[in-house]
Design a protein around this motif. Structure first.
Motif, PDB file in Angstrom:
ATOM      1  N   ARG A 272       0.838  -1.188   0.000  1.00 44.04           N
ATOM      2  CA  ARG A 272       0.000   0.000   0.000  1.00 44.04           C
ATOM      3  C   ARG A 272       0.882   1.250   0.000  1.00 44.04           C
ATOM      4  NH1 ARG A 272      -3.400  -1.532   5.223  1.00 44.04           N
ATOM      5  NH2 ARG A 272      -1.282  -2.171   5.774  1.00 44.04           N
ATOM      6  N   SER A 273       0.339   2.330  -0.505  1.00 44.48           N
ATOM      7  CA  SER A 273       1.103   3.575  -0.543  1.00 44.48           C
ATOM      8  C   SER A 273       0.188   4.747  -0.235  1.00 44.48           C
ATOM      9  CB  SER A 273       1.778   3.762  -1.908  1.00 44.48           C
ATOM     10  OG  SER A 273       0.810   3.813  -2.947  1.00 44.48           O
ATOM     11  N   SER A 274       0.781   5.875   0.088  1.00 40.83           N
ATOM     12  CA  SER A 274       0.019   7.061   0.439  1.00 40.83           C
ATOM     13  C   SER A 274      -0.661   7.660  -0.788  1.00 40.83           C
ATOM     14  CB  SER A 274       0.939   8.107   1.065  1.00 40.83           C
ATOM     15  OG  SER A 274       1.858   8.586   0.101  1.00 40.83           O
ATOM     16  N   ARG A 275      -1.701   8.446  -0.534  1.00 37.27           N
ATOM     17  CA  ARG A 275      -2.384   9.128  -1.630  1.00 37.27           C
ATOM     18  C   ARG A 275      -1.420  10.083  -2.348  1.00 37.27           C
ATOM     19  NH1 ARG A 275      -8.012  11.967  -0.325  1.00 37.27           N
ATOM     20  NH2 ARG A 275      -8.476   9.742   0.006  1.00 37.27           N
ATOM     21  N   ALA A 276      -0.539  10.727  -1.588  1.00 36.57           N
ATOM     22  CA  ALA A 276       0.393  11.686  -2.183  1.00 36.57           C
ATOM     23  C   ALA A 276       1.299  11.028  -3.215  1.00 36.57           C
ATOM     24  CB  ALA A 276       1.235  12.337  -1.091  1.00 36.57           C
ATOM     25  N   SER A 277       1.655   9.772  -2.992  1.00 34.51           N
ATOM     26  CA  SER A 277       2.578   9.098  -3.907  1.00 34.51           C
ATOM     27  C   SER A 277       1.962   8.855  -5.277  1.00 34.51           C
ATOM     28  CB  SER A 277       3.039   7.770  -3.310  1.00 34.51           C
ATOM     29  OG  SER A 277       1.979   6.821  -3.283  1.00 34.51           O
TER      30      SER A 277
END
Length: 321
Positions: A272-277
């Motif tokens: 999973r990754s952040s929305r910003a990425s």
């Protein structure tokens, strides 16, 4: 069955470059690739340590001096690799610093951002034409769970800040930059019809030399007993990078990491990754800033080898079936 080094296919005839391969996760990554038959270039700040690591690994290896805190060193390393090789199958942007002793790099950049992102951005661009026509070639950039702490955005002023040496946010921004770079690179590869794929990976929580810096007081308990209790060894932490580099089912743009204990450890799979990425506009702005700061401008080759038969792509994992 959980993915392991037993799943790494034969790498005979392939050339791989691993940054920071003299110890920790980079060493384990290089070791497995060499054991599977790849010729491995160990690109490290200390060429003596790189040669010692190459001797321990065995197989077909070589050492190249690379100090990612110096753009001159990055250019020299790229020139040395280009002088020795006419193709590169794998580039694994693994090296990194966390809470380093110096506030700025040789070129005046905040050290986390300068080493972890800008150095690798420049190296990849300078080696690009050794890869873009090579079928199955991949660029793997190692990010971190800490990319979620990368607040504040990017800009020329922040890139030259002298206040990030013991900053969790500064380290997080550099790892966010790694992930955003990997995704923007894949978009540009696809647009150019290049044969190369760009993927990202993170190692989870691992007790490596990265923790030997000077962390802020808040993190010292984690860097001590907590790390020994929770972290996985370097050979396990290297699995996401190895899967991103060698799993034929891993698609361009994929982000892989450990699957257990909030992605801190375990077998590798989709992370999973952040929305910003995933902000495409921010990725493009970071790319433009990186070209401006490093002076390295990418030239994509709009040619590719014949495509393999079309395969379905899983919308969740990015894997081809």
């Amino acid at each position: 069955m959980a993915w392991s080094t037993a799943h790494v296919p034969d790498q005979s005839g392939r050339t791989a470059l691993v940054t920071g391969a003299s110890g920790g996760i980079g060493l384990e990554t290089a070791r497995v690739l060499a054991a599977r038959g790849a010729h491995v270039v160990l690109a490290c700040r200390s060429v003596e340590r790189a040669r010692a690591a190459a001797a321990r690994i065995g197989g077909s290896t070589e050492a190249v001096p690379l100090d990612l805190a110096s753009l001159d060193s990055v250019r020299d390393a790229a020139a040395e690799v280009r002088g020795r090789h006419d193709r590169l199958d794998l580039l694994i942007n693994n090296a990194g610093v966390m809470f380093p002793p110096d506030a700025r790099t040789e070129d005046g950049f905040e050290t986390h951002f300068g080493v972890n992102h800008l150095g690798h951005f420049a190296l990849t661009g300078l080696l690009l034409d050794l890869m873009t026509r090579v079928p199955g070639s991949r660029v793997v950039t190692v990010a971190s769970l800490a990319h979620r702490a990368g607040f504040g955005g990017f800009g020329a002023e922040r890139a030259r800040s002298a206040t990030g040496r013991r900053s969790v946010a500064a380290y997080g921004r550099s790892k966010l930059a790694n992930l955003m770079f990997a995704r923007e690179l894949q978009r540009r590869f696809a647009a150019a019809g290049a044969a190369t794929l760009s993927l990202a990976a993170h190692p989870g929580l691992s007790a490596t030399g990265l923790w030997h810096g000077d962390p802020p007081a808040l993190l010292r308990p984690v860097a001590g007993a907590g790390l020994r209790l929770l972290a996985q060894p370097a050979d396990r932490a290297a699995l996401p990078s190895l899967r991103a580099a060698t799993d034929p089912r891993a698609a361009g743009g994929a982000y892989l990491g450990p699957r257990n204990r909030f992605e801190s450890r375990g077998a590798p799979g989709p992370a999973r990754s952040s929305r910003a990425s995933g902000d495409a506009a921010a990725q493009a702005r970071l790319w433009d800033l990186s070209e401006e700061l490093t002076g390295v401008r990418y030239a994509f080759t709009p040619e590719r080898a014949e495509d393999p038969p079309a395969a379905a792509v899983c919308p969740v994992t990015g894997a081809r079936g």
